[in-house]
Enzyme design. Sequence first.
Site, PDB file in Angstrom:
ATOM      1  N   GLU A  17       0.821  -1.213   0.000  1.00 50.49           N
ATOM      2  CA  GLU A  17       0.000   0.000   0.000  1.00 50.49           C
ATOM      3  C   GLU A  17       0.858   1.269   0.000  1.00 50.49           C
ATOM      4  O   GLU A  17       0.521   2.262  -0.641  1.00 50.49           O
ATOM      5  CB  GLU A  17      -0.908   0.030   1.247  1.00 50.49           C
ATOM      6  CG  GLU A  17      -1.989  -1.037   1.290  1.00 50.49           C
ATOM      7  CD  GLU A  17      -1.525  -2.331   1.959  1.00 50.49           C
ATOM      8  OE1 GLU A  17      -0.301  -2.596   1.967  1.00 50.49           O
ATOM      9  OE2 GLU A  17      -2.379  -3.079   2.457  1.00 50.49           O
ATOM     10  N   LYS A 119      23.985   0.363  -0.239  1.00 48.88           N
ATOM     11  CA  LYS A 119      23.472  -0.806   0.463  1.00 48.88           C
ATOM     12  C   LYS A 119      23.532  -0.657   1.981  1.00 48.88           C
ATOM     13  O   LYS A 119      24.531  -0.208   2.526  1.00 48.88           O
ATOM     14  CB  LYS A 119      24.366  -2.002   0.116  1.00 48.88           C
ATOM     15  CG  LYS A 119      23.802  -2.968  -0.854  1.00 48.88           C
ATOM     16  CD  LYS A 119      24.928  -3.906  -1.308  1.00 48.88           C
ATOM     17  CE  LYS A 119      25.034  -5.108  -0.416  1.00 48.88           C
ATOM     18  NZ  LYS A 119      23.963  -6.071  -0.659  1.00 48.88           N
ATOM     19  N   ILE A 438      24.286  -5.804 -23.781  1.00 48.47           N
ATOM     20  CA  ILE A 438      24.422  -6.615 -22.564  1.00 48.47           C
ATOM     21  C   ILE A 438      23.347  -7.685 -22.455  1.00 48.47           C
ATOM     22  O   ILE A 438      23.424  -8.587 -21.630  1.00 48.47           O
ATOM     23  CB  ILE A 438      24.436  -5.689 -21.329  1.00 48.47           C
ATOM     24  CG1 ILE A 438      25.582  -4.687 -21.446  1.00 48.47           C
ATOM     25  CG2 ILE A 438      24.600  -6.462 -20.033  1.00 48.47           C
ATOM     26  CD1 ILE A 438      26.970  -5.307 -21.625  1.00 48.47           C
ATOM     27  N   ARG A 522      10.528   1.205  -4.219  1.00 50.74           N
ATOM     28  CA  ARG A 522      10.891   0.009  -4.977  1.00 50.74           C
ATOM     29  C   ARG A 522      10.974  -1.213  -4.061  1.00 50.74           C
ATOM     30  O   ARG A 522      11.627  -1.190  -3.025  1.00 50.74           O
ATOM     31  CB  ARG A 522      12.215   0.228  -5.692  1.00 50.74           C
ATOM     32  CG  ARG A 522      12.674  -0.993  -6.376  1.00 50.74           C
ATOM     33  CD  ARG A 522      13.460  -0.743  -7.645  1.00 50.74           C
ATOM     34  NE  ARG A 522      14.046  -2.025  -8.027  1.00 50.74           N
ATOM     35  CZ  ARG A 522      13.459  -2.885  -8.840  1.00 50.74           C
ATOM     36  NH1 ARG A 522      12.316  -2.582  -9.408  1.00 50.74           N
ATOM     37  NH2 ARG A 522      14.013  -4.042  -9.095  1.00 50.74           N
ATOM     38  N   CYS A 523      10.276  -2.257  -4.461  1.00 48.48           N
ATOM     39  CA  CYS A 523      10.268  -3.494  -3.690  1.00 48.48           C
ATOM     40  C   CYS A 523      10.745  -4.639  -4.576  1.00 48.48           C
ATOM     41  O   CYS A 523      10.598  -4.579  -5.790  1.00 48.48           O
ATOM     42  CB  CYS A 523       8.858  -3.815  -3.208  1.00 48.48           C
ATOM     43  SG  CYS A 523       8.140  -2.514  -2.201  1.00 48.48           S
ATOM     44  N   ASP A 606      25.705 -13.734 -16.557  1.00 49.51           N
ATOM     45  CA  ASP A 606      25.705 -12.484 -15.794  1.00 49.51           C
ATOM     46  C   ASP A 606      25.947 -12.735 -14.314  1.00 49.51           C
ATOM     47  O   ASP A 606      25.304 -13.599 -13.715  1.00 49.51           O
ATOM     48  CB  ASP A 606      24.345 -11.781 -15.945  1.00 49.51           C
ATOM     49  CG  ASP A 606      24.106 -11.303 -17.371  1.00 49.51           C
ATOM     50  OD1 ASP A 606      25.091 -10.929 -18.035  1.00 49.51           O
ATOM     51  OD2 ASP A 606      22.939 -11.302 -17.802  1.00 49.51           O
ATOM     52  N   CYS A 650      27.496  -5.364 -13.236  1.00 52.50           N
ATOM     53  CA  CYS A 650      27.259  -3.924 -13.116  1.00 52.50           C
ATOM     54  C   CYS A 650      27.473  -3.493 -11.677  1.00 52.50           C
ATOM     55  O   CYS A 650      27.874  -4.277 -10.839  1.00 52.50           O
ATOM     56  CB  CYS A 650      25.882  -3.533 -13.607  1.00 52.50           C
ATOM     57  SG  CYS A 650      24.630  -4.766 -13.400  1.00 52.50           S
ATOM     58  N   GLU A 672      30.217  -1.895 -15.906  1.00 50.69           N
ATOM     59  CA  GLU A 672      29.599  -0.569 -15.932  1.00 50.69           C
ATOM     60  C   GLU A 672      30.683   0.460 -15.627  1.00 50.69           C
ATOM     61  O   GLU A 672      31.247   0.456 -14.542  1.00 50.69           O
ATOM     62  CB  GLU A 672      28.507  -0.545 -14.854  1.00 50.69           C
ATOM     63  CG  GLU A 672      27.762   0.744 -14.732  1.00 50.69           C
ATOM     64  CD  GLU A 672      26.683   0.652 -13.653  1.00 50.69           C
ATOM     65  OE1 GLU A 672      26.085  -0.422 -13.472  1.00 50.69           O
ATOM     66  OE2 GLU A 672      26.463   1.660 -12.982  1.00 50.69           O
ATOM     67  N   HIS A 701      21.200   4.246 -17.634  1.00 50.38           N
ATOM     68  CA  HIS A 701      20.285   4.577 -16.535  1.00 50.38           C
ATOM     69  C   HIS A 701      19.537   5.877 -16.762  1.00 50.38           C
ATOM     70  O   HIS A 701      18.663   6.227 -15.993  1.00 50.38           O
ATOM     71  CB  HIS A 701      21.060   4.635 -15.214  1.00 50.38           C
ATOM     72  CG  HIS A 701      21.770   3.347 -14.914  1.00 50.38           C
ATOM     73  ND1 HIS A 701      23.055   3.098 -15.328  1.00 50.38           N
ATOM     74  CD2 HIS A 701      21.368   2.227 -14.296  1.00 50.38           C
ATOM     75  CE1 HIS A 701      23.406   1.887 -14.962  1.00 50.38           C
ATOM     76  NE2 HIS A 701      22.407   1.330 -14.334  1.00 50.38           N
TER      77      HIS A 701
END
Length: 761
Positions: A17, A119, A438, A522-523, A606, A650, A672, A701
Site C-alpha cells: 500500500e 546498500k 548486454i 521500490r520493492c 551475468d 554492473c 559498468e 540509466h
Amino acid sequence: MAITHNLGFPRIGSQRELKFAQEKYWRGEINQSELITQGKQLRSKHWQQQSSLDFLPAGDFSFYDQVLDMSFLLGNIPSRASNSHTNDSTELDTYFRVARGRSAHDSGCSCISAGEMTKWFDTNYHYIVPEFTNDTAFSLNPEKLLSQIAEAQSHNAKVKPVIIGPVTYLWLGKEKDASNKLALLDRLLPVYQALLAQLANAGVEWVQIDEPILVTELDQEWKNALQRSYLSLQKSPVKLLLATYFGQLQDNLPLISQLPVAGIHLDAINAKDETTALIDSLPASSIVSLGVINGRNIWKTDLNATLDWLEPIASQLQDRLWIAPSCSLLHVPVDLGSEEHLDPDIKSWLAFAHQKLEELSTLQTALNQGRQHVTAALEANQQAINSRRQSPRVNNPSVQQAVANIDAKLGQRQSDYPHRAAIQRNKFNLPLYPTTTIGSFPQTAGIRAARLQFKKAEISEVDYTSLMHQEIKYAVDEQEALGLDVLVHGEAERNDMVEYFGEQLQGYAFSQYGWVQSYGSRCVKPPILFGDISRPKAMTVNWTQYAQSLTTKPMKGMLTGPVTILNWSFVRDDQPRSDSCYQLALAIREEVQDLEKAGVTIIQIDEAALREGLPLRQSQWQDYLTWAIESFRISANGVGDATQIHTHMCYSEFNDIISAIADMDADVITIETSRSDMELLDVFDHFNYPNDIGPGVYDIHTPNIPTQAQMVELIEKAAERIPAERLWINPDCGLKTRQWKEVIPALQNMVAAAKTLRQRA
Ligand code: GLN
Ligand code: ZN
C-alpha cells in the site's frame, strides 16, 4: 519474566500500500494529506499486528528511508535541497527532493541531484547516504518522531522508539569535502542528548539505539567514538538499549560490554556463540536482548530447539532477558497469510513478519509460564520443522552426490586464455573494437501484456511463443540494421533475470506478495530457494536457437550466473550458502553445455550480484570469493576452447576483488564504467588483467542519448588503460528499462564511434 520487543516492522504494507500511495503522490494523483493519512493507517495497522509485544517500536516507519529520516531528525539536510532553493512548500516535499532529486523537466525549477544511495550493510535494502562537510551543523527536528510515538502510545502499549546511534550515523555518511566526518561527533552528541531528553518528556522509558557497525571491523578511532558517545549519553533520562545485528561482535565484544548503557541487543542468530561471553561480561544489572528469530529469512524458527537453548539462559537472567527478532523485520515480507497459491507443504515451513512475531509470543509464553501452555503451537511447529527436514522435495540425493563429486577439473577450461583467444579470433573474425549489447532490449508494454496473458493462461503456449518470436525477430533485425557485431535475442521472455531461471529450476518456490523494500517505493520479491536444485529441462536453448537462425552474426546465449541467482533469493538455512551455490552452478553448467550443443558459440553468464554477496567483515571475504568464483567457473567452464564465455557485472567496484575477477577467467567481461569516466579500468590496468574487457560507454540509466564524440572519448580513455585488441564496445548494462526510440540512436552512435576508431587504428 522474559520481555518481548521488535526492532522494526516492514512499512510497505502487506499489499505494498505504501508504494502505491507514494507513487500516486509523486504523480500528483493524491495530495499530501491523503499520503499522510495512508501512512498513519499503515502504522496503526502494523502496531495492531504487533500488539502481543511488551514494547512496540516507533520511528521505524518511513515515507522513504529510515536513514534519511534520521538526517531530517538531526537537521542534516543538504543545502542544495533546503527550502529557499526549491520553493518546496512542505518539509515532506523537501524530503522527497533529497531522496529522489528533481530533474530539469519538473516545472520551473532547477535540477537537484538525488542523494546517493547505497546498500544497508549486507542487505538488499538501500539507504540515502547522509552528506557531511566541514560546515555541517545539526539541529533537533523531533516533531515527526514525537507524533509517531504519541500515535503508538494511543495503542495502550509501552513504546520503544528506534533511532540510529550517533556513531553508526556518521559511519553511514560521506564527506563531500576533505573534512573528517568523525570530527562532527562533538556537534552531533548534544543533539542526541536533547533528543533523548525530549523522548523522556514524551513518557518514553526505553530507547533502542542502533549501532550495527559493531558487527564490522572498526578502527581504533571508531571504537573510541563509540566509547565517547555512550559516556556522554550516559546521563540521559531514558534507558538505552544498544542494538547490534547482522553479525558477530568478535573483537568488539569487550568494547560493547563496557559501554554505559542499560541493555544490549545481540543478534542471537548470527552471534549465538557469543551469547554466554556477552552475558558474562555485562554488569549484573544489564538487560540482555536476544534476537532469537531470524529477521533476514522466511523460515519458521525451530521453537523447541530455541527453547532448549533459551530456557537455561532465561532462568539465569530472570527479568533481565528480552527476546526479539534478530534485526528489524524490514527485510522480510509482511504476512504469509496473504499467500493463496503457495504449495501447502512449503507454506507450512515459512514465517513472514507477522508469523515471526507469533513465534516470539509463543516463545515468551513457554519461557514465562512453561511449554505446557503452548503445547499445540509447539507441536504444530515441530511437525512443520520435521516435514521440511524430511521432505523429498527438499532432499534430492543425486544432486547432493553431484555436489560431493565436484573436483577442481570441473571449473577448469581446456586451455588457458591466450590459447583460447587465438582459436576464437580465427573462428569469429571480429573487427577491432567489436560491438555488442548486454542482453535485454526494451520491455515494451506489448511484451509485458503477452507475458501476463500467458501466465494467466489467456493465450496458448503456441501463441505466446509466436509473439515472443516476433519480438526476437524485431530485436535481431534492429541489431542487424545497426551493424552490431555480436547480437543478443533481447530477453523479451524474461520478467526478471533471477525469477526466469528460478521458475524453471526444481527447488524454487514463488510467493505472490513476498515483497521486501529495496529502496524508496521500490520493492523486490526474492524467489524462495527451498530445496536441492535441479534443472528438469533446457531453459533458454529454444529462444537462443531461434534467434541464431535469423542471422549469420554470432548470437550470444544469455544466462544468469549461480552467485547472482543465490544472492537475489531467500536462501536455505539448513545448509551453507556455498552448497546451494554449487547446486545452482551445476544446473547452469548443464544449460551452458546444452547451448553449446545447440550451436551457440558465445555464452554470457551475468554475475551482477557477485560483489553484493561479500560478507561484512573483510576477514571473511576470501572464503566467500573462493566458493563464489569456483561456482562461476563450474557453470562456465565445461565448454570447448572455441566457445567464448562472457560475463557481465554492473554496479561494481573492482579494486579489492580484482584477483577474484581474474580467476573467473571469462573470455570477455563487460562492466559498468561510463559514469566513472573509465577510471574503474585503472585497477584492471594495474593488475594486468589478461582477458578481454567491454567497459560500458553508454550510461543506460538515463534517457540521455550519448553522442558519438562522447563515446569515442571514453573508448580512447579505455584504450589508454587496456590494449585496444582486448577492448569491446558496449553499453553499461541491459536496455530493458529504455525505449526503442532512445536505444536506436544511442546504439547508432555507439557503432559509429567504434567504426571511427577502427579507421584511426
Ligand atoms: N543480461 C541482463 C540484461 O541485459 C543483465 C542485467 C544486469 O546485469 N542487471 O538485462
Ligand atoms: Zn548490468
